[in-house]
Design a protein around this motif. Structure first.
Motif, PDB file in Angstrom:
ATOM      1  N   GLU A   1     -29.663  -2.078  14.924  1.00 16.70           N
ATOM      2  CA  GLU A   1     -30.198  -0.727  14.917  1.00 16.70           C
ATOM      3  C   GLU A   1     -31.390  -0.709  15.857  1.00 16.70           C
ATOM      4  N   PHE A   2     -31.434   0.314  16.707  1.00 14.29           N
ATOM      5  CA  PHE A   2     -32.595   0.440  17.599  1.00 14.29           C
ATOM      6  C   PHE A   2     -33.457   1.592  17.129  1.00 14.29           C
ATOM      7  N   ARG A   3     -34.723   1.349  17.059  1.00 16.75           N
ATOM      8  CA  ARG A   3     -35.660   2.407  16.746  1.00 16.75           C
ATOM      9  C   ARG A   3     -35.967   3.192  18.018  1.00 16.75           C
ATOM     10  N   ILE A   4     -35.783   4.506  17.976  1.00 18.67           N
ATOM     11  CA  ILE A   4     -36.089   5.305  19.161  1.00 18.67           C
ATOM     12  C   ILE A   4     -37.535   5.800  19.055  1.00 18.67           C
ATOM     13  N   ASN A   5     -37.868   6.354  17.883  1.00 15.05           N
ATOM     14  CA  ASN A   5     -39.251   6.735  17.605  1.00 15.05           C
ATOM     15  C   ASN A   5     -39.435   6.705  16.096  1.00 15.05           C
ATOM     16  N   ARG A   6     -40.508   7.290  15.611  1.00 14.48           N
ATOM     17  CA  ARG A   6     -40.820   7.211  14.183  1.00 14.48           C
ATOM     18  C   ARG A   6     -39.697   7.772  13.302  1.00 14.48           C
ATOM     19  N   GLU A   7     -39.095   8.887  13.759  1.00 13.43           N
ATOM     20  CA  GLU A   7     -38.080   9.534  12.910  1.00 13.43           C
ATOM     21  C   GLU A   7     -36.666   9.043  13.180  1.00 13.43           C
ATOM     22  N   ARG A   8     -36.429   8.621  14.399  1.00 10.76           N
ATOM     23  CA  ARG A   8     -35.045   8.398  14.791  1.00 10.76           C
ATOM     24  C   ARG A   8     -34.733   6.951  15.098  1.00 10.76           C
ATOM     25  N   SER A   9     -33.550   6.537  14.643  1.00 12.27           N
ATOM     26  CA  SER A   9     -33.062   5.247  15.119  1.00 12.27           C
ATOM     27  C   SER A   9     -31.567   5.375  15.387  1.00 12.27           C
ATOM     28  N   VAL A  10     -31.062   4.443  16.166  1.00 19.83           N
ATOM     29  CA  VAL A  10     -29.651   4.480  16.556  1.00 19.83           C
ATOM     30  C   VAL A  10     -28.981   3.224  16.035  1.00 19.83           C
ATOM     31  N   LEU A  11     -27.872   3.404  15.313  1.00 20.62           N
ATOM     32  CA  LEU A  11     -27.104   2.242  14.902  1.00 20.62           C
ATOM     33  C   LEU A  11     -26.150   1.908  16.047  1.00 20.62           C
ATOM     34  N   ALA A  12     -26.484   0.891  16.802  1.00 20.59           N
ATOM     35  CA  ALA A  12     -25.687   0.542  17.985  1.00 20.59           C
ATOM     36  C   ALA A  12     -24.450  -0.248  17.583  1.00 20.59           C
ATOM     37  N   LEU A  13     -24.621  -1.207  16.692  1.00 20.19           N
ATOM     38  CA  LEU A  13     -23.494  -2.031  16.244  1.00 20.19           C
ATOM     39  C   LEU A  13     -23.350  -1.931  14.741  1.00 20.19           C
TER      40      LEU A  13
END
Ligand SMILES: Nc1ncnc2c1ncn2[C@@H]1O[C@H](COP(=O)(O)OP(=O)(O)OP(=O)(O)O)[C@@H](O)[C@H]1O
Ligand SMILES: [Mg+2]
Length: 256
Positions: free
Chosen positions: A12-24
């Motif tokens: 999971e990558f954190r984009i900013n405080r509210e958002r993150s992206v589950l990449a795998l």
């Protein structure tokens, strides 16, 4: 040679405080010693992320990655890892030769000039030894980065779309070269490619990933004996497998 094991790996990558992206999504994958794996999948599905995890350049959010039972970083410390990144990542102020000396220098070894000259010839850049990256075409830069990945006779080779910028003819001859090198040295290899033909031509096993979060949705054991030749690609079965794998790359593909 290296055995690679991914167990329950997600990222999971954190984009900013509210958002993150589950990449795998959580994935398990075992790659045998000396095996050649091709990874196919849509843009953004996490292919480069997998390579970074296997290279020890990034840590998984869950699960474990090991190479020969050890954390991948150790392979790096022992200089047994060859990587050619998606962006060529050459040093702009160094010549072709200078860029190929770099892995030796990082390893604290004296550059092996004869070996370097051989690699330059192998990737078809004889005569360009003293050229800087800015004086080369995109495909030539990619070939330098492949040569660099091979410099220290790695146990593990990670190739991220290494032939993307090459014309069809050069690409085919690089495919043949890569097959030859791999057969000679049996280096465990993960190749990320967007070309189904290339995957089938080179790999023992082709893995197809779904769009984000990336998961392995399909696995094909490639049935063609080696050495594979241009004739291999003309076989009916080759065409069938190309069609079949292309279908499984479509977003609406359902796992069997
Ligand atoms: N350092 C990062 N920070 C935040 N998000 C990232 C980071 N690296 C990758 N991502 C995200 O993770 C996802 C997977 O990225 P990755 O680079 O692994 O995709 P890819 O399969 O290699 O795509 P492509 O075929 O376009 O190279 C993408 O959605 C991307 O936005
Ligand atoms: Mg990528």
């Amino acid at each position: 040679m290296a055995t690679i094991e991914l167990k329950g790996v997600s990222k999971e990558f954190r984009i900013n405080r509210e958002r993150s992206v589950l990449a795998l999504g959580a994935m398990d994958l075992t790659i045998r010693e000396g095996e050649f794996i091709a990874l196919l999948g849509p843009s953004g599905c996490g292919k480069s992320t997998i390579l970074n995890l296997v290279a020890g350049l990034d840590e998984p959010s869950t699960g474990t990655v090991t190479v020969d039972g050890l954390p991948p970083r150790q392979l790096q410390t022992k200089q047994q890892l060859g990587i050619a990144f998606q962006e060529h990542a050459l040093l702009p102020w160094r010549s072709v030769e200078g860029n190929l000396e770099l892995p030796f220098q990082i390893a604290g070894r004296k550059p092996d000039r004869e070996h370097i000259a051989g690699l330059i010839e192998l990737v078809g850049l004889k005569g360009f030894e003293s050229a800087r990256p800015s004086q080369l075409s995109g495909g030539m830069r990619q070939r330098v980065s492949i040569a660099r990945a091979l410099c220290l006779a790695p146990k593990l080779l990670l190739l991220d779309e290494p032939f993307g910028a090459l014309d069809a003819v050069t690409r085919r001859s690089m495919n043949l070269e890569l097959q030859r090198i791999w057969q000679e040295k049996q280096i465990t290899t993960i190749l990320v490619t967007h070309t189904v033909e290339e995957a089938l031509f080179l790999a023992d096993r082709v893995l197809v990933m779904s769009g984000r979060p990336g998961r392995i949705v399909r696995e094909v054991q490639v049935p063609f004996p080696r050495p594979r030749t241009v004739e291999t690609m003309r076989q009916e079965l080759f065409h069938q497998l190309v069609d079949d794998l292309t279908l499984s790359l479509e977003p609406e593909y359902k796992e069997p």
